[in-house]
Motif scaffolding. Structure first.
Motif, mmCIF file in Angstrom:
data_model
loop_
_atom_site.group_PDB
_atom_site.id
_atom_site.type_symbol
_atom_site.label_atom_id
_atom_site.label_comp_id
_atom_site.label_asym_id
_atom_site.label_seq_id
_atom_site.Cartn_x
_atom_site.Cartn_y
_atom_site.Cartn_z
ATOM 1 N N SER A 5 0.849 -1.191 0.000
ATOM 2 C CA SER A 5 0.000 0.000 0.000
ATOM 3 C C SER A 5 0.880 1.235 0.000
ATOM 4 O O SER A 5 2.074 1.169 0.330
ATOM 5 C CB SER A 5 -0.919 0.028 1.220
ATOM 6 O OG SER A 5 -0.169 0.266 2.387
ATOM 7 N N CYS A 6 0.262 2.374 -0.339
ATOM 8 C CA CYS A 6 0.949 3.652 -0.199
ATOM 9 C C CYS A 6 1.111 3.959 1.292
ATOM 10 O O CYS A 6 0.592 3.239 2.148
ATOM 11 C CB CYS A 6 0.176 4.749 -0.920
ATOM 12 S SG CYS A 6 -1.456 5.068 -0.211
ATOM 13 N N HIS A 7 1.786 5.056 1.615
ATOM 14 C CA HIS A 7 2.097 5.335 3.015
ATOM 15 C C HIS A 7 0.855 5.534 3.864
ATOM 16 O O HIS A 7 0.762 5.059 4.992
ATOM 17 C CB HIS A 7 3.004 6.568 3.121
ATOM 18 C CG HIS A 7 3.552 6.781 4.489
ATOM 19 N ND1 HIS A 7 3.013 7.683 5.366
ATOM 20 C CD2 HIS A 7 4.580 6.177 5.120
ATOM 21 C CE1 HIS A 7 3.703 7.628 6.505
ATOM 22 N NE2 HIS A 7 4.660 6.730 6.370
ATOM 23 N N CYS A 8 -0.128 6.252 3.334
ATOM 24 C CA CYS A 8 -1.332 6.543 4.134
ATOM 25 C C CYS A 8 -2.330 5.401 4.110
ATOM 26 O O CYS A 8 -3.288 5.415 4.889
ATOM 27 C CB CYS A 8 -1.979 7.845 3.659
ATOM 28 S SG CYS A 8 -2.874 7.717 2.104
ATOM 29 N N GLY A 9 -2.135 4.434 3.220
ATOM 30 C CA GLY A 9 -3.021 3.274 3.187
ATOM 31 C C GLY A 9 -4.256 3.450 2.325
ATOM 32 O O GLY A 9 -5.103 2.554 2.271
ATOM 33 N N ALA A 10 -4.366 4.579 1.635
ATOM 34 C CA ALA A 10 -5.549 4.798 0.791
ATOM 35 C C ALA A 10 -5.553 3.891 -0.428
ATOM 36 O O ALA A 10 -6.615 3.490 -0.902
ATOM 37 C CB ALA A 10 -5.614 6.266 0.357
ATOM 38 N N VAL A 11 -4.359 3.589 -0.944
ATOM 39 C CA VAL A 11 -4.243 2.791 -2.162
ATOM 40 C C VAL A 11 -3.564 1.466 -1.822
ATOM 41 O O VAL A 11 -2.482 1.454 -1.231
ATOM 42 C CB VAL A 11 -3.422 3.530 -3.243
ATOM 43 C CG1 VAL A 11 -3.319 2.689 -4.508
ATOM 44 C CG2 VAL A 11 -4.042 4.896 -3.547
ATOM 45 N N HIS A 68 0.008 8.206 -8.629
ATOM 46 C CA HIS A 68 0.429 8.401 -7.239
ATOM 47 C C HIS A 68 -0.798 8.683 -6.369
ATOM 48 O O HIS A 68 -1.851 9.095 -6.861
ATOM 49 C CB HIS A 68 1.461 9.526 -7.116
ATOM 50 C CG HIS A 68 0.901 10.900 -7.346
ATOM 51 N ND1 HIS A 68 0.836 11.479 -8.593
ATOM 52 C CD2 HIS A 68 0.371 11.809 -6.478
ATOM 53 C CE1 HIS A 68 0.303 12.684 -8.480
ATOM 54 N NE2 HIS A 68 0.006 12.912 -7.220
ATOM 55 N N CYS A 69 -0.617 8.483 -5.093
ATOM 56 C CA CYS A 69 -1.687 8.764 -4.134
ATOM 57 C C CYS A 69 -1.742 10.276 -3.890
ATOM 58 O O CYS A 69 -0.733 10.886 -3.518
ATOM 59 C CB CYS A 69 -1.418 8.027 -2.827
ATOM 60 S SG CYS A 69 -2.568 8.493 -1.516
ATOM 61 N N GLY A 70 -2.909 10.871 -4.081
ATOM 62 C CA GLY A 70 -3.049 12.299 -3.900
ATOM 63 C C GLY A 70 -3.014 12.732 -2.443
ATOM 64 O O GLY A 70 -2.904 13.927 -2.149
ATOM 65 N N LYS A 71 -3.107 11.789 -1.516
ATOM 66 C CA LYS A 71 -3.054 12.143 -0.099
ATOM 67 C C LYS A 71 -1.617 12.115 0.426
ATOM 68 O O LYS A 71 -1.147 13.071 1.022
ATOM 69 C CB LYS A 71 -3.938 11.184 0.711
ATOM 70 C CG LYS A 71 -4.039 11.549 2.179
ATOM 71 C CD LYS A 71 -5.010 10.622 2.904
ATOM 72 C CE LYS A 71 -5.145 11.013 4.371
ATOM 73 N NZ LYS A 71 -5.952 10.020 5.120
ATOM 74 N N CYS A 72 -0.908 11.010 0.205
ATOM 75 C CA CYS A 72 0.439 10.887 0.778
ATOM 76 C C CYS A 72 1.544 11.075 -0.249
ATOM 77 O O CYS A 72 2.706 11.228 0.118
ATOM 78 C CB CYS A 72 0.607 9.556 1.503
ATOM 79 S SG CYS A 72 0.624 8.114 0.425
ATOM 80 N N GLY A 73 1.207 11.058 -1.537
ATOM 81 C CA GLY A 73 2.193 11.362 -2.559
ATOM 82 C C GLY A 73 2.980 10.180 -3.088
ATOM 83 O O GLY A 73 3.773 10.350 -4.016
#
Ligand SMILES: [Zn+2]
Length: 113
Positions: A5-11, A68-73
């Protein structure tokens, strides 16, 4: 099946298994984002983005979209814009290093393409 997952876990990303090797590319975008790519057929990769955080970036010859994840980049993957193209790249850095730290790295000279 391995999951990352991405850093924030959204993706969330899942792939059937670790790639045989990893590609580190020196092209204008890869050298900036530091992606470490494992290649898969698009039908092997599951991308989960329930909150719609993924942002796509298309550049150059417009053959692929880098996501890319728009929240954590975090850059999570790239996908071909041509649906007939049977390869996509997953940024294996989104996965536990235990999955990929020991895999061979291939240097790809994308800057010369
Ligand atoms: Zn994120």
């Amino acid at each position: 099946m391995i999951e990352g997952s991405c850093h924030c876990g959204a993706v969330h990303l899942s792939v059937p298994d670790a790639p045989a090797d990893l590609s580190s590319c020196n092209c204008s975008i890869c050298r900036r984002i530091g992606g470490l790519w494992g290649y898969y057929r698009p039908d092997q990769v599951s991308v989960s983005d329930p909150d719609g955080r993924l942002v796509g970036y298309v550049h150059g010859d417009e053959t692929l979209t880098t996501w890319h994840c728009g929240k954590c980049g975090c850059t999570t993957h790239w996908s071909p814009r041509d649906p007939a193209y049977e390869r996509m790249g997953v940024n294996i850095r989104m996965f536990d290093p235990a999955v990929w730290a020991e895999l061979p790295h291939r240097l790809v000279d994308g800057a010369s393409w």
